[in-house]
Design an enzyme around this catalytic site. Structure first.
Site, short mmCIF file in Angstrom:
data_model
loop_
_atom_site.label_atom_id
_atom_site.label_comp_id
_atom_site.label_asym_id
_atom_site.label_seq_id
_atom_site.Cartn_x
_atom_site.Cartn_y
_atom_site.Cartn_z
N ARG A 38 13.82 -14.83 -26.14
CA ARG A 38 13.07 -14.16 -25.08
C ARG A 38 14.08 -13.65 -24.06
NH1 ARG A 38 10.28 -19.17 -25.79
NH2 ARG A 38 8.16 -18.91 -26.63
N LYS A 85 10.18 -21.64 -22.63
CA LYS A 85 9.02 -21.78 -21.76
C LYS A 85 8.74 -23.24 -21.46
CE LYS A 85 6.37 -17.58 -22.74
NZ LYS A 85 5.06 -17.06 -23.22
N HIS A 143 11.63 -7.25 -26.00
CA HIS A 143 10.68 -8.13 -26.68
C HIS A 143 10.42 -7.65 -28.12
CE1 HIS A 143 8.02 -11.55 -26.49
NE2 HIS A 143 7.04 -10.84 -27.01
N ARG A 159 12.87 -9.10 -30.34
CA ARG A 159 12.47 -10.47 -30.74
C ARG A 159 11.52 -10.38 -31.94
NH1 ARG A 159 11.41 -15.87 -28.98
NH2 ARG A 159 9.21 -16.47 -28.91
N HIS A 210 8.07 -21.52 -30.33
CA HIS A 210 6.62 -21.46 -30.14
C HIS A 210 6.04 -22.87 -30.15
CE1 HIS A 210 6.33 -17.07 -31.77
NE2 HIS A 210 6.55 -17.10 -30.47
N TYR A 255 3.61 -12.87 -36.78
CA TYR A 255 4.75 -12.20 -37.39
C TYR A 255 4.67 -12.17 -38.91
CZ TYR A 255 6.77 -12.71 -32.77
OH TYR A 255 6.99 -12.65 -31.42
#
Length: 349
Positions: A181, A203, A273, A276, A299, A308
């Site tokens: 990210r 995150k 992004h 990514r 994730h 994806y």
């Protein structure tokens, strides 16, 4: 903006919980505050607690208390969603902004409201029942992520030249190989590079290790050879600007757009992004399973990674042909004859 001094107690307690117990980032908690602030401004206006002529963005919420929070119904929330979809300015600071938030933007605000009421009932226990238990989110269109194919990715890397080429090449290489990210990339420090490993803070301040392939290790080494000769203001930052300050997300966005344009790729279609997305897609197309990819991308939930797992039409065609039953066809034959036995001739069964 500091919710610790601006938010009413009932909202401040919720935000403190997410920042201290759930370990959400300051940015995430600030977004929760902005969502709730706007929501309760609307609620105060709709319930006649402020004049209709009041500017929504100027309505104070310091008097929001448990009684007001309890009075909110699902109908109120859906009316708020209608306001957001029709009348809310998309970009308040832009003179050319349109009206109406996207379903994705409204869904995020719904998630904040739902989380707030869930906290009040299950954690703070100041409400016996959750009025938002059955709150629905806007239906979102499932669009396939846009990404560069292998040839376009190579073209982008090969086009990097001129000033800052070592730095920019290294950044693009990490995006395309590791699927970072942009917030993770600008937050990298020199001591996060550990041989063939890269320590990444994702995150929710969740740390993960990303392994660097040969291309990434070479790109990092080439950049560090240049980076080491520069007197950085932020001595820890891995990526710095010409002014010797840490690269910001805006600076990286600008660089990516510039490099895309130089490679003959449309910068309006792609972004950091999307790089990514590219990394994730290329890994899946070359045998990486989705659970491993989940770890690489950082994730929390597998269903986030599964966006994806898209494949193009040619992949679907190849998959169909690969089925061993694909060549088994129905044999044409004459209409089968029914052999009559003696019982049938006599009408028996």
């Amino acid at each position: 903006m500091d919710y610790r001094t601006e938010a009413p107690q009932i909202i401040r307690d919720f935000l403190n919980y997410h920042e201290t117990i759930q370990a959400h980032s300051r940015k995430t908690v600030d977004e929760y505050y902005l969502d709730l602030r706007n929501f309760f401004r609307y609620i105060k206006m709709e319930k006649g607690l402020v004049p209709r002529s009041a500017e929504l963005d100027e309505i104070p919420i310091d008097d929001v208390d448990l009684d007001l929070v309890r009075s909110v119904t699902l109908t109120d929330v859906y009316a708020y969603m209608s306001y957001l979809s029709r009348d809310r300015v998309r970009h308040a600071n832009s003179p050319e902004s349109g009206y109406g938030l996207t379903p994705a933007a409204r869904a995020r605000k719904i998630a904040t409201i739902r989380s707030f009421y869930k906290y009040l009932t299950t954690k703070a226990k100041v409400m016996a029942e959750n009025p938002m238990q059955d709150l629905d989110s806007p239906r979102l269109k499932k669009a396939l992520p846009r990404y560069l194919d292998l040839d376009e990715s190579i073209r982008l890397l090969e086009s990097v030249d001129g000033a800052d080429r070592e730095r920019d090449y290294c950044i693009l290489t990490l995006f395309l190989n590791c699927g970072l990210r942009i917030s993770e990339l600008v937050g990298l420090n020199l001591n996060d590079v550990r041989g063939d490993q890269l320590r990444v803070l994702g995150k929710g301040n969740k740390e993960r290790i990303v392994f660097l392939n040969d291309a990434c290790q070479q790109a990092v080494a080439d950049w560090l050879a240049v980076r080491g000769a520069q007197a950085a203001i932020d001595k820890n930052a891995l990526f710095i600007t010409r002014r010797h300050t840490r690269m910001t997300t805006d600076a990286v966005h600008y660089m990516v757009k510039k490099r895309l344009l130089a490679a003959g790729l449309d910068p309006s279609l792609y972004s950091s992004h999307k790089l990514r997305h590219t990394a994730a897609t290329l890994m899946l197309q070359n045998g990486v399973d989705v659970r491993t990819l989940q770890e690489v991308l950082g994730h929390e939930h597998l269903n986030t990674t599964q966006i994806y797992t898209h494949v193009d039409n040619e992949d679907l065609r190849v998959a169909a042909k690969a089925n061993p039953l694909g060549k088994v066809t129905r044999k044409k034959s004459a209409k089968p004859k029914i052999q009559e036995d003696d019982s049938m001739k006599s009408g028996g069964l």
